[in-house]
Design a protein around this motif. Structure first.
Motif, PDB file in Angstrom:
ATOM      1  N   SER A  65      -6.068   1.437 -16.223  1.00  0.00           N
ATOM      2  CA  SER A  65      -5.266   0.424 -17.150  1.00  0.00           C
ATOM      3  C   SER A  65      -3.932   0.729 -15.435  1.00  0.00           C
ATOM      4  CB  SER A  65      -4.402   0.697 -17.992  1.00  0.00           C
ATOM      5  OG  SER A  65      -3.884   1.488 -18.789  1.00  0.00           O
ATOM      6  N   THR A  66      -4.283   2.048 -15.067  1.00  0.00           N
ATOM      7  CA  THR A  66      -2.848   2.282 -14.001  1.00  0.00           C
ATOM      8  C   THR A  66      -3.223   3.509 -13.120  1.00  0.00           C
ATOM      9  OG1 THR A  66      -2.903   4.755 -14.933  1.00  0.00           O
ATOM     10  CG2 THR A  66      -1.247   3.259 -15.974  1.00  0.00           C
ATOM     11  N   GLU A  67      -3.368   2.783 -11.806  1.00  0.00           N
ATOM     12  CA  GLU A  67      -3.444   3.740 -10.192  1.00  0.00           C
ATOM     13  C   GLU A  67      -2.441   4.462 -10.077  1.00  0.00           C
ATOM     14  OE1 GLU A  67      -1.484   0.368  -7.542  1.00  0.00           O
ATOM     15  OE2 GLU A  67      -3.313  -0.011  -7.659  1.00  0.00           O
ATOM     16  N   GLY A  68      -3.108   5.475  -9.636  1.00  0.00           N
ATOM     17  CA  GLY A  68      -2.981   6.833  -9.234  1.00  0.00           C
ATOM     18  C   GLY A  68      -2.002   6.463  -8.195  1.00  0.00           C
ATOM     19  N   ARG A  69      -0.552   7.442  -7.459  1.00  0.00           N
ATOM     20  CA  ARG A  69       0.160   7.593  -7.378  1.00  0.00           C
ATOM     21  C   ARG A  69      -0.022   6.660  -5.778  1.00  0.00           C
ATOM     22  NH1 ARG A  69       4.824  11.630  -8.769  1.00  0.00           N
ATOM     23  NH2 ARG A  69       4.960  10.972 -11.448  1.00  0.00           N
ATOM     24  N   VAL A  70      -0.799   8.555  -5.863  1.00  0.00           N
ATOM     25  CA  VAL A  70      -1.436   7.744  -3.284  1.00  0.00           C
ATOM     26  C   VAL A  70      -1.717   6.456  -3.703  1.00  0.00           C
ATOM     27  CG1 VAL A  70      -3.112   8.262  -1.619  1.00  0.00           C
ATOM     28  CG2 VAL A  70      -1.934  10.349  -3.340  1.00  0.00           C
ATOM     29  N   ALA A  71      -2.398   6.257  -4.302  1.00  0.00           N
ATOM     30  CA  ALA A  71      -3.121   4.199  -4.033  1.00  0.00           C
ATOM     31  C   ALA A  71      -1.877   3.260  -4.266  1.00  0.00           C
ATOM     32  CB  ALA A  71      -3.523   3.442  -5.072  1.00  0.00           C
ATOM     33  N   SER A  72      -0.916   3.738  -5.121  1.00  0.00           N
ATOM     34  CA  SER A  72       0.297   3.358  -5.645  1.00  0.00           C
ATOM     35  C   SER A  72       0.749   3.274  -4.633  1.00  0.00           C
ATOM     36  CB  SER A  72       0.845   3.700  -5.912  1.00  0.00           C
ATOM     37  OG  SER A  72       2.404   2.702  -6.216  1.00  0.00           O
ATOM     38  N   PHE A  73       1.391   4.158  -3.298  1.00  0.00           N
ATOM     39  CA  PHE A  73       1.960   4.378  -1.987  1.00  0.00           C
ATOM     40  C   PHE A  73       0.792   3.862  -1.126  1.00  0.00           C
ATOM     41  CE2 PHE A  73       2.664   6.771   1.795  1.00  0.00           C
ATOM     42  CZ  PHE A  73       4.026   6.385   1.851  1.00  0.00           C
ATOM     43  N   ASN A  74       0.057   4.019  -1.173  1.00  0.00           N
ATOM     44  CA  ASN A  74      -0.840   3.021   0.270  1.00  0.00           C
ATOM     45  C   ASN A  74      -1.059   1.530   0.332  1.00  0.00           C
ATOM     46  OD1 ASN A  74      -1.674   5.635   1.260  1.00  0.00           O
ATOM     47  ND2 ASN A  74      -3.734   6.159   0.971  1.00  0.00           N
ATOM     48  N   LYS A  75      -0.817   1.380  -0.937  1.00  0.00           N
ATOM     49  CA  LYS A  75      -0.572  -0.126  -1.378  1.00  0.00           C
ATOM     50  C   LYS A  75       0.424  -1.289  -0.810  1.00  0.00           C
ATOM     51  CE  LYS A  75      -1.167  -3.346  -5.012  1.00  0.00           C
ATOM     52  NZ  LYS A  75      -1.433  -3.365  -6.215  1.00  0.00           N
ATOM     53  N   ARG A  76       1.987   0.192  -1.013  1.00  0.00           N
ATOM     54  CA  ARG A  76       3.201  -0.850  -0.398  1.00  0.00           C
ATOM     55  C   ARG A  76       3.373  -0.148   0.863  1.00  0.00           C
ATOM     56  NH1 ARG A  76       6.825   1.918  -4.570  1.00  0.00           N
ATOM     57  NH2 ARG A  76       8.711   0.883  -3.415  1.00  0.00           N
ATOM     58  N   PHE A  77       3.073   1.194   1.057  1.00  0.00           N
ATOM     59  CA  PHE A  77       2.941   1.384   2.616  1.00  0.00           C
ATOM     60  C   PHE A  77       2.737   1.428   4.063  1.00  0.00           C
ATOM     61  CE2 PHE A  77       7.337   2.940  -0.376  1.00  0.00           C
ATOM     62  CZ  PHE A  77       7.748   1.933  -0.136  1.00  0.00           C
ATOM     63  N   GLY A  78       1.024   0.859   3.489  1.00  0.00           N
ATOM     64  CA  GLY A  78      -0.199   1.006   4.398  1.00  0.00           C
ATOM     65  C   GLY A  78      -0.169   0.863   5.449  1.00  0.00           C
ATOM     66  N   ALA A  79       0.431  -0.317   5.680  1.00  0.00           N
ATOM     67  CA  ALA A  79       1.114  -0.416   7.175  1.00  0.00           C
ATOM     68  C   ALA A  79       1.438  -0.078   7.900  1.00  0.00           C
ATOM     69  CB  ALA A  79       0.950  -2.045   6.695  1.00  0.00           C
ATOM     70  N   PHE A  80       2.872   0.460   7.035  1.00  0.00           N
ATOM     71  CA  PHE A  80       3.737   1.374   8.092  1.00  0.00           C
ATOM     72  C   PHE A  80       3.104   3.209   8.613  1.00  0.00           C
ATOM     73  CE2 PHE A  80       5.898  -1.130   5.176  1.00  0.00           C
ATOM     74  CZ  PHE A  80       6.708  -2.249   6.376  1.00  0.00           C
ATOM     75  N   GLY A  81       2.160   3.796   7.603  1.00  0.00           N
ATOM     76  CA  GLY A  81       2.112   4.654   7.877  1.00  0.00           C
ATOM     77  C   GLY A  81       0.930   4.349   9.356  1.00  0.00           C
ATOM     78  N   GLY A  82       0.524   3.959   9.905  1.00  0.00           N
ATOM     79  CA  GLY A  82      -0.822   3.246  10.228  1.00  0.00           C
ATOM     80  C   GLY A  82      -0.084   3.377  11.817  1.00  0.00           C
ATOM     81  N   ARG A  83      -0.522   4.566  13.478  1.00  0.00           N
ATOM     82  CA  ARG A  83      -0.531   3.782  14.445  1.00  0.00           C
ATOM     83  C   ARG A  83      -0.536   2.586  15.235  1.00  0.00           C
ATOM     84  NH1 ARG A  83      -3.403   8.166  18.175  1.00  0.00           N
ATOM     85  NH2 ARG A  83      -1.933   7.076  19.713  1.00  0.00           N
ATOM     86  N   ASN A  84       0.379   1.694  15.463  1.00  0.00           N
ATOM     87  CA  ASN A  84       0.855   0.703  16.219  1.00  0.00           C
ATOM     88  C   ASN A  84      -0.911   0.199  17.288  1.00  0.00           C
ATOM     89  OD1 ASN A  84       1.399   1.652  18.717  1.00  0.00           O
ATOM     90  ND2 ASN A  84       3.737   1.056  17.741  1.00  0.00           N
ATOM     91  N   LYS A  85      -0.818  -0.712  17.422  1.00  0.00           N
ATOM     92  CA  LYS A  85      -2.814  -1.059  18.707  1.00  0.00           C
ATOM     93  C   LYS A  85      -1.840  -0.534  20.055  1.00  0.00           C
ATOM     94  CE  LYS A  85      -5.006  -4.783  19.769  1.00  0.00           C
ATOM     95  NZ  LYS A  85      -6.183  -4.967  19.011  1.00  0.00           N
ATOM     96  N   LYS A  86      -0.664  -0.631  20.762  1.00  0.00           N
ATOM     97  CA  LYS A  86      -0.068  -0.788  21.612  1.00  0.00           C
ATOM     98  C   LYS A  86       0.064   0.849  22.178  1.00  0.00           C
ATOM     99  CE  LYS A  86       3.010  -4.599  22.869  1.00  0.00           C
ATOM    100  NZ  LYS A  86       4.203  -4.524  23.491  1.00  0.00           N
TER     101      LYS A  86
END
Length: 94
Positions: A65-86
């Protein structure tokens, strides 16, 4: 044996909220609440998962019923953490 160095070891009621199972055992955990169990009042400690609901012990997959803190963080900020395509394209061209 020296006095006043040992923690308070007492009966505690643990509750697995996923499986709705209660465990009465002894522990040194400090709790805020109490619950009545089999006619006696015990310190109460809720658990997210225990051997009653863990897939390793039950042999079945169950969504927690509850997801872990890491999964919650990646869900919210996953797009910002990676390198951009350029930046990735310029590194591979070199």
């Amino acid at each position: 044996m020296r006095k006043d160095i040992h923690p308070d070891y007492h009966d505690v009621l643990f509750h697995d909220t996923n499986a709705d199972v209660y465990f009465l055992t002894r522990s040194t955990v400090k709790t805020k609440g109490t619950r009545e169990y089999e006619g006696t009042e015990y310190p109460y400690y809720p658990l997210d998962i225990s051997s009653a609901s863990h897939p390793f012990y039950t042999g079945e997959q169950r969504k927690s019923s509850t997801e872990g803190r890491v999964a919650s963080f990646n869900k919210r900020f996953g797009a910002f953490g990676g390198r951009n395509k350029k930046a990735a394209d310029t590194d591979s061209a070199e």
